[in-house]
Design an enzyme around this catalytic site. Structure first.
Site, short mmCIF file in Angstrom:
data_model
loop_
_atom_site.label_atom_id
_atom_site.label_comp_id
_atom_site.label_asym_id
_atom_site.label_seq_id
_atom_site.Cartn_x
_atom_site.Cartn_y
_atom_site.Cartn_z
N LYS A 141 14.25 -11.67 2.45
CA LYS A 141 15.00 -11.06 1.45
C LYS A 141 14.79 -9.85 1.34
CE LYS A 141 14.22 -16.04 0.30
NZ LYS A 141 12.80 -15.72 0.93
N LYS B 199 11.11 -8.15 11.63
CA LYS B 199 11.99 -9.33 11.17
C LYS B 199 13.37 -9.16 9.24
CE LYS B 199 10.25 -12.05 7.85
NZ LYS B 199 9.92 -13.37 7.15
N LYS C 242 0.78 -1.14 0.06
CA LYS C 242 -0.23 0.52 -0.36
C LYS C 242 0.82 1.10 0.16
CE LYS C 242 -4.21 -0.96 2.41
NZ LYS C 242 -5.26 -1.10 3.55
N1 AQP Z 1 14.32 -13.22 9.50
C1 AQP Z 1 14.06 -14.84 10.12
N2 AQP Z 1 14.52 -15.45 11.05
C2 AQP Z 1 14.53 -17.02 10.83
N3 AQP Z 1 13.89 -17.37 10.47
C3 AQP Z 1 13.42 -17.10 9.47
N4 AQP Z 1 12.65 -17.05 7.21
C4 AQP Z 1 12.55 -16.41 6.93
N5 AQP Z 1 12.54 -14.94 7.74
C5 AQP Z 1 13.52 -15.60 8.92
C6 AQP Z 1 12.28 -18.83 7.87
O1 AQP Z 1 12.69 -19.08 6.41
C7 AQP Z 1 12.06 -19.68 5.89
C8 AQP Z 1 11.77 -19.63 4.01
O2 AQP Z 1 11.29 -18.65 4.30
P1 AQP Z 1 10.18 -18.30 2.88
O3 AQP Z 1 11.61 -17.81 2.35
O4 AQP Z 1 9.19 -19.80 2.53
O5 AQP Z 1 9.75 -16.83 2.80
P2 AQP Z 1 9.40 -15.24 4.36
O6 AQP Z 1 9.45 -16.60 5.52
O7 AQP Z 1 8.65 -15.02 3.63
O8 AQP Z 1 11.17 -15.10 4.05
P3 AQP Z 1 11.54 -13.97 3.96
O9 AQP Z 1 13.21 -13.47 3.91
O10 AQP Z 1 10.78 -12.90 5.13
O11 AQP Z 1 11.34 -13.63 2.16
P4 AQP Z 1 9.99 -12.50 1.56
O12 AQP Z 1 10.88 -11.48 1.75
O13 AQP Z 1 10.49 -12.94 -0.13
O14 AQP Z 1 8.97 -12.49 2.23
C9 AQP Z 1 10.34 -20.19 6.49
O15 AQP Z 1 10.13 -21.52 7.47
C10 AQP Z 1 10.83 -19.01 7.38
O16 AQP Z 1 10.01 -18.78 8.99
#
Ligand code: AQP
Length: 340
Positions: free
Chosen positions: A203, A200, A120
């Site tokens: 990526k 958090k 948003k």
């Molecule tokens: N910051 C974190 N600390 C601990 N665990 C984490 N995970 C993600 N970020 C952290 C865990 O990594 C696994 C895979 O995550 P994902 O890529 O499927 O989705 P996500 O949780 O949305 O990860 P990102 O890095 O935050 O990706 P984007 O930015 O694309 O949304 C999961 O088990 C997650 O818990």
């Protein structure tokens, strides 16, 4: 492949470069888990479509992620490694589970609310995939009659939703789905951003200084840790307190995970040190760890033939197992079997 041990399912979406948060929260446990469980490790490329970035390089990211799985010690002889879009049963079951999910429960998903707010603010329209991707995640898990799902804390709510959907289905049709349990460790299950430790580490963060990427060069890792937010306490005293000292606690969680040291032992060793010294130790430890991981990563990444073979064999095994579940669901729901 015969499943004799409890079944474990885990996945990462190849939506960008993997972070130390992805590694610490889940991937670091995968190699050891192969002893105790029959493991399925999935590269969730369909989930990554929810991000819809123009320059996302999905196929490259997918092979990068697969290389990291192998570099982290996942062994294709012991575990099933596969790419989600190669196993069509995931999207089939996802549609079916949509019909057993409630709009209101998906609206409560914290990750959806957070990501929608970010969109948003950038005046972007939210796609429907982002809203109902937890249902696809439920399908990923339930297709394999999974017992355990190792996840970071941010995904706990989605595993709970999976259980709710499975329960709803089971309450109508009998005990069709196993109810999966999340596996979440006390430390390292939510690595926070370096400059905004109340958020958090992700990526997709637009500020790359918030994030340690697994492919970061060693110099930039040291700089990022050097600039990581701590607190203004004088004199600085190293202790673990997530509420009042989120920045320091985050560095401690990273160090404890990467050095494989119990938090209490670590705190004793660091007693009396200054924040600057802690940062140097974290930098050194991360640099050594990442150099080794990256060497192994590049060995796999430079051999695309091998990566494709692993993905192909993994998909064949995953299809067999998931088809068993899907057939049961189809017949339970009264869908007419395919006439050969
Ligand atoms: N910051 C974190 N600390 C601990 N665990 C984490 N995970 C993600 N970020 C952290 C865990 O990594 C696994 C895979 O995550 P994902 O890529 O499927 O989705 P996500 O949780 O949305 O990860 P990102 O890095 O935050 O990706 P984007 O930015 O694309 O949304 C999961 O088990 C997650 O818990």
């Amino acid at each position: 492949m015969l499943f004799l041990k409890p079944i474990l399912f885990s996945a990462v979406q190849p939506s960008g470069n993997l972070t130390i948060g992805n590694y610490i929260g889940t991937m670091r446990h995968w190699s050891i888990m192969q002893k105790k469980y029959d493991c399925l490790y999935c590269i969730a490329d369909l989930h990554a479509l929810t991000a819809q970035e123009k320059n996302m390089c999905l196929s490259k990211n997918t092979l990068d992620t697969l290389s990291f799985y192998l570099a982290c010690g996942v062994d294709p002889k012991k575990s099933i490694i596969f790419i989600q879009s190669h196993v069509y049963q995931h999207s089939q079951l996802s549609w079916i589970l949509n019909c057993f999910s409630q709009f209101s429960e998906l609206l409560r998903m914290t990750q959806f609310k957070v990501k929608r707010n970010v969109e948003k603010n950038h005046v972007k329209q939210t796609n429907l995939g982002l809203f109902n991707y937890p249902v696809l995640m439920a399908a990923d898990i339930l297709l394999y009659q999974t017992n355990f799902v190792p996840v970071g804390k941010d995904q706990k709510q989605h595993v709970e939703l999976t259980r709710n959907i499975a329960n709803r289905f089971n309450s109508i049709y009998g005990n069709i789905f196993k109810l999966p349990k999340p596996l979440i460790h006390q430390y390292g299950s939510k690595i926070m951003s370096l400059l905004e430790p109340q958020k958090k580490m992700s990526k997709s963060d637009t500020n790359k200084n918030n994030v340690i990427f697994l492919l970061d060069d060693i110099k930039s890792v040291s700089l990022k840790i050097k600039h990581a937010v701590t607190d203004s306490e004088r004199p600085s005293k190293i202790d673990y307190n997530i509420e009042n000292k989120p920045g320091i606690s985050n560095l401690l969680e990273i160090l404890s995970a990467i050095s494989n040291k119990d938090m209490n032992i670590l705190l004793k060793e660091l007693d009396g040190m200054m924040y600057r010294e802690l940062k140097n130790i974290v930098s050194d430890c991360l640099s050594k760890f990442l150099s080794k991981l990256q060497r192994s990563y590049y060995d796999y990444r430079n051999d695309e033939c091998y990566l494709k073979k692993v993905a192909h064999e993994g998909a064949m095994k995953a299809r067999l197992k998931s088809e068993e579940t899907l057939k049961i669901i189809h017949s339970t729901l009264g869908l007419v079997p395919y006439f050969k």
